[in-house]
Enzyme design. Structure first.
Site, PDB file in Angstrom:
ATOM      1  N   HIS A 507      -9.966  20.809 -33.265  1.00 39.10           N
ATOM      2  CA  HIS A 507     -11.211  20.445 -33.945  1.00 39.10           C
ATOM      3  C   HIS A 507     -11.370  18.924 -33.983  1.00 39.10           C
ATOM      4  CE1 HIS A 507     -14.402  20.961 -37.061  1.00 39.10           C
ATOM      5  NE2 HIS A 507     -13.996  19.738 -37.397  1.00 39.10           N
ATOM      6  N   GLU A 508     -10.329  18.228 -34.414  1.00 37.98           N
ATOM      7  CA  GLU A 508     -10.441  16.769 -34.535  1.00 37.98           C
ATOM      8  C   GLU A 508     -10.526  16.103 -33.165  1.00 37.98           C
ATOM      9  OE1 GLU A 508     -11.243  15.544 -37.224  1.00 37.98           O
ATOM     10  OE2 GLU A 508     -10.694  17.178 -38.561  1.00 37.98           O
ATOM     11  N   HIS A 514     -16.465  13.808 -28.604  1.00 38.76           N
ATOM     12  CA  HIS A 514     -17.864  13.493 -28.915  1.00 38.76           C
ATOM     13  C   HIS A 514     -18.040  11.974 -29.004  1.00 38.76           C
ATOM     14  CE1 HIS A 514     -21.539  14.968 -31.517  1.00 38.76           C
ATOM     15  NE2 HIS A 514     -21.897  14.259 -30.471  1.00 38.76           N
ATOM     16  N   GLU A 536     -20.530  18.782 -37.256  1.00 38.45           N
ATOM     17  CA  GLU A 536     -19.345  19.632 -37.119  1.00 38.45           C
ATOM     18  C   GLU A 536     -19.483  20.665 -36.003  1.00 38.45           C
ATOM     19  OE1 GLU A 536     -16.562  19.113 -38.621  1.00 38.45           O
ATOM     20  OE2 GLU A 536     -17.309  17.554 -39.964  1.00 38.45           O
ATOM     21  N   TYR A 683     -20.836  22.491 -43.017  1.00 42.07           N
ATOM     22  CA  TYR A 683     -19.684  23.144 -42.393  1.00 42.07           C
ATOM     23  C   TYR A 683     -19.990  24.608 -42.073  1.00 42.07           C
ATOM     24  CZ  TYR A 683     -16.245  19.420 -42.795  1.00 42.07           C
ATOM     25  OH  TYR A 683     -15.547  18.251 -42.619  1.00 42.07           O
TER      26      TYR A 683
END
Length: 749
Positions: A507-508, A514, A536, A683
């Site tokens: 995820h990070e 990005h 997100e 989220y």
């Protein structure tokens, strides 16, 4: 060694050689330079002559330049081992925030920007977006409030909110509490965890005890594996109360936000904040959260009943008395136990296949294939050579700690083989470091058009910081950092990731990608600088690769194959268990282990999402009061805990007669003070977009490089330079919908 074409990035990496004194001096110089740009514009341009180029463009380019310095100045408070440097970074951030507030409340600049907007020039879309958003920023910063006491009060509020946010986060970063336990109280917690914990010194009151901190690598395994329910209870309550100095900060911030919104003419802070997001109105958010709550609640209750049966059986097997309750501090333990007993999910065995460094390389390889990138690690002598090439004293100056891993990132051949930027990984906990997992932009990317363009600008940005591209434009490449807190390796074992930690890392890294591939003209729109209820989505979409059998196998490598010492340790472990020490583990994760992971993707999913709903609904509750008096009188902590009981359906100390003021979880909730205020719903709402994108483009073939590159160029590269909904529609070829999202949650066929 890296291939020759990757040994010479066209741009120097950032340097991390600041001192407390230099941070403050550099900040003051940066502020003075920026103020001079604004003052010169006001001196030289009258409203009648104001244009985008002679007014806003000059400030935008100064902001681009400032971002190359300011992000790193503020970064030190999250990663430095030197408290004086962290304190200086905090002070510098306060100076920058105060100046930003002063700048955004300059009536003279606002008048020029307003005049430029009224000119209705024929600008390129990104410049037009910059002009419109900048104008709106001035309005939202109080410049339509009549000059006088009300505007002065608004400015006072803005400055106070900045101080509160910085102090709140500093308290989070520097939290160092913990609890001492005797070894018996930690029965069940993996030895890999307990062996690395602080031991009580002989002759002290803690002799023979083990200290468990509230950092994730200690806290989560204790909550998941400690067999003693009282141990889990103590850890849970103490963790909820670890930052009680933030209680009043949170309450004051909520009150000030509400007051500021009302000064601007809004009925509450949520209306003000959401107006500029994809949702547009609080009603849209409230309806979304309420509808999801209604749909998830029955599933959550069913999941609790199953978990209660497991708890009852567990207590019976140990001769305990089960009281029929399912507590907040029960959930991680029995959720983990259910996965092990009913789904054969062996987390410890799974972790053996995810040694951190190899998992990272596997993830980067996935991103290489999907997005057309190349990641080249820079270490040892290569760091020295890179530093020397840019007249930097030594290789250690281009990282902030010896544990940090550095990559240069390039386009693959089919994408032009150009430089993309720098990626830093800081993966292990240490005192004073940011305590969660996050992506930090260190230096933004931006592009200055060729001199022939009517929107070119001979800015104060040093030419040495820019690269001239074949079309004559000048490019500044980004640098980005992942800051996480995984268990440190030992001489016998590398850092081993549980599957949920693999998902977190992916995820990070998604945020990092990005950030890296952003290609915008202005740093304001670079990378993850999108609206909060979309930001997100790209990272959430990439989490799907962690649940795909082929990718799990590709990511996996048993730690015993990573090094000879690890192979010896694995053999010793097998021998200690009475197993054949000569038998090797499969190098890749076996299919049955992968199947056990995939089958658990939606186990207790309703309870997980109800937990997210609790956060989102609490956020809206404190930021959407009917009157200012309502929020003044609201017992914030009691509201937080009452909503948690009502929404998550899990019992807390209130059922034991302790009332609802037993904990202060909001005081540990950095998101709601650090930018997600009236925005935590993002989220959940962004999962709608992430599921839609994945099902549409990648479900059939997650490693479809054609779709990956299309996604990169259509969505990721453009950052916030266009309306996010327009980017989505272009990528999907239609309006987004909830079909895939509801299917993932098991709420539709």
């Amino acid at each position: 060694m890296a291939p020759a074409r990757y040994q010479h990035p066209p741009q120097p990496p950032p340097c991390f050689t600041a001192t407390p004194k230099s941070l403050i001096e550099e900040t003051k110089q940066m502020i003075a330079r920026n103020k001079k740009v604004q003052d010169d514009i006001v001196r030289d341009v009258k409203p009648a002559q104001a244009t985008f180029e002679n007014t806003l463009l000059k400030m935008a380019r100064e902001d681009d330049y400032e971002g190359l310095e300011s992000h790193i100045i503020g970064f030190y408070q999250a990663i430095s081992t030197d408290k004086t440097l962290r304190d200086a970074s905090t002070e510098a951030e306060k100076l920058m925030d105060q100046f930003a507030i002063d700048s955004m409340m300059r009536e003279d600049i606002y008048q020029l920007v307003d005049a430029a907007l009224q000119k209705k020039e024929n600008l390129d879309p990104e410049s037009q977006r910059l002009l419109e958003k900048s104008y709106k920023d001035y309005v939202r910063n109080g410049l339509k409030i009549p000059a006088g006491p009300q505007r002065d009060r608004f400015k006072e509020i803005k400055k106070r909110l900045s101080d509160l946010s910085i102090t709140f986060q500093k308290n989070l970063n520097e939290e160092n509490g913990g609890i001492w336990f005797i070894p018996k109280q930690l029965e069940g917690v993996p030895e890999d965890v307990t062996s690395g914990l602080e031991k009580g010194k002989p002759g002290t009151e803690n002799e023979g005890k083990i200290r468990v901190t509230f950092k994730y690598p200690d806290l989560f395994p204790t909550q998941k594996y400690a067999k003693d329910p009282e141990t889990r209870h103590k850890m849970f309550i103490a963790n909820e109360n670890k930052l009680n100095q933030n209680i009043e900060i949170f309450k004051e911030a909520v009150l000030l936000r509400d007051e500021a919104a009302r000064l601007l003419g809004y009925p509450n802070h949520a209306t003000f904040k959401i107006e500029d997001k994809m949702a547009k109105t609080p009603k849209t958010v409230d309806d979304f959260l309420s509808d999801l709550r209604t749909k998830l609640a029955p599933g959550g209750l069913k999941e609790i009943e199953k978990l209660k049966e497991l708890k009852k059986s567990d207590f019976a097997s140990r001769g305990g008395n089960y009281d029929g309750r399912y507590y907040l501090w029960d959930h991680r333990f029995y959720d983990t136990l259910m996965l092990e007993k009913e789904y054969s999910l062996d987390q410890q065995r799974i972790a053996e296949y995810f040694p951190l460094q190899n998992t990272i390389l596997g993830m980067l390889h996935i991103f290489e294939e999907l997005f057309g990138l190349q990641f080249i690690e820079i270490k040892g002598d290569e760091r020295d050579a890179l530093a020397k090439n840019f007249s930097i004293s030594k290789g250690s100056d281009i990282v902030w700690h010896e544990d940090v891993v550095l990559f240069s990132v390039w386009d693959a051949e089919d994408q032009g083989s150009s430089f993309v930027g720098y990626l830093y990984l800081d993966l292990f906990p240490r005192d004073g470091k940011y305590g969660h997992a996050a992506n930090f932009n260190l230096q933004p990317g931006f592009t200055i058009p060729p001199l022939s363009s009517s929107l070119s600008f001979s800015s104060s940005i040093p030419s040495s910081t820019l690269t001239t591209l074949p079309d004559g434009s000048k490019r500044r490449y980004p640098a980005t950092a992942l800051v996480c807190n995984f268990s440190k390796p030992t001489p016998k074992k590398p850092s081993l990731l549980k599957h949920d930690e693999v998902v977190t890392l992916f995820h990070e890294l998604g945020h990092g990608i990005h950030d890296l591939v952003g290609r915008t003209a202005y740093s304001r729109f670079h990378g993850t600088n999108t609206v909060r209820d979309f930001v997100e989505a790209p990272s959430q979409m990439l989490e799907n690769w962690c649940w795909t059998p082929s990718q799990l196998k590709a990511l996996s490598k048993h730690y015993s194959y990573v090094g000879a010492s690890y192979a010896e340790e694995y053999a010793e472990t097998r021998k200690a268990k009475g197993e054949d020490a000569s038998t090797k583990a499969p190098e890749e994760m076996p299919d049955e282990l992968i199947d056990s992971i995939v089958r658990t993707k939606h186990v207790n999913d309703a309870l997980f999402n109800l937990r997210q709903l609790h956060f989102g609904i609490f956020d809206m509750t404190v930021h959407e009061p009917a009157s200012h008096a309502e929020i003044e009188q609201m017992p914030i902590s009691e509201t937080y805990n009452r909503l948690r009981k009502e929404i998550s359906k899990l019992d807390g100390p209130e059922v034991l007669g302790e009332g609802f003021d037993w904990g202060h979880g909001e005081a540990t909730f950095g998101h709601l003070v650090g930018g997600y205020d009236a925005g935590y719903y993002g989220y959940l709402s962004s999962q709608v977009y992430s599921a839609d994108m994945f099902y549409t483009a990648f479900k059939a073939n997650p490693m479809n490089g054609t779709e990956g590159r299309r996604y990169r160029h259509t969505v990721l590269e453009r950052g916030g330079s266009r309306e996010e909904m327009e980017l989505l529609k272009e990528f999907l070829g239609r309006e987004p919908n909830q079909d895939a999202f509801l299917k993932e949650l098991g709420l539709s066929s």
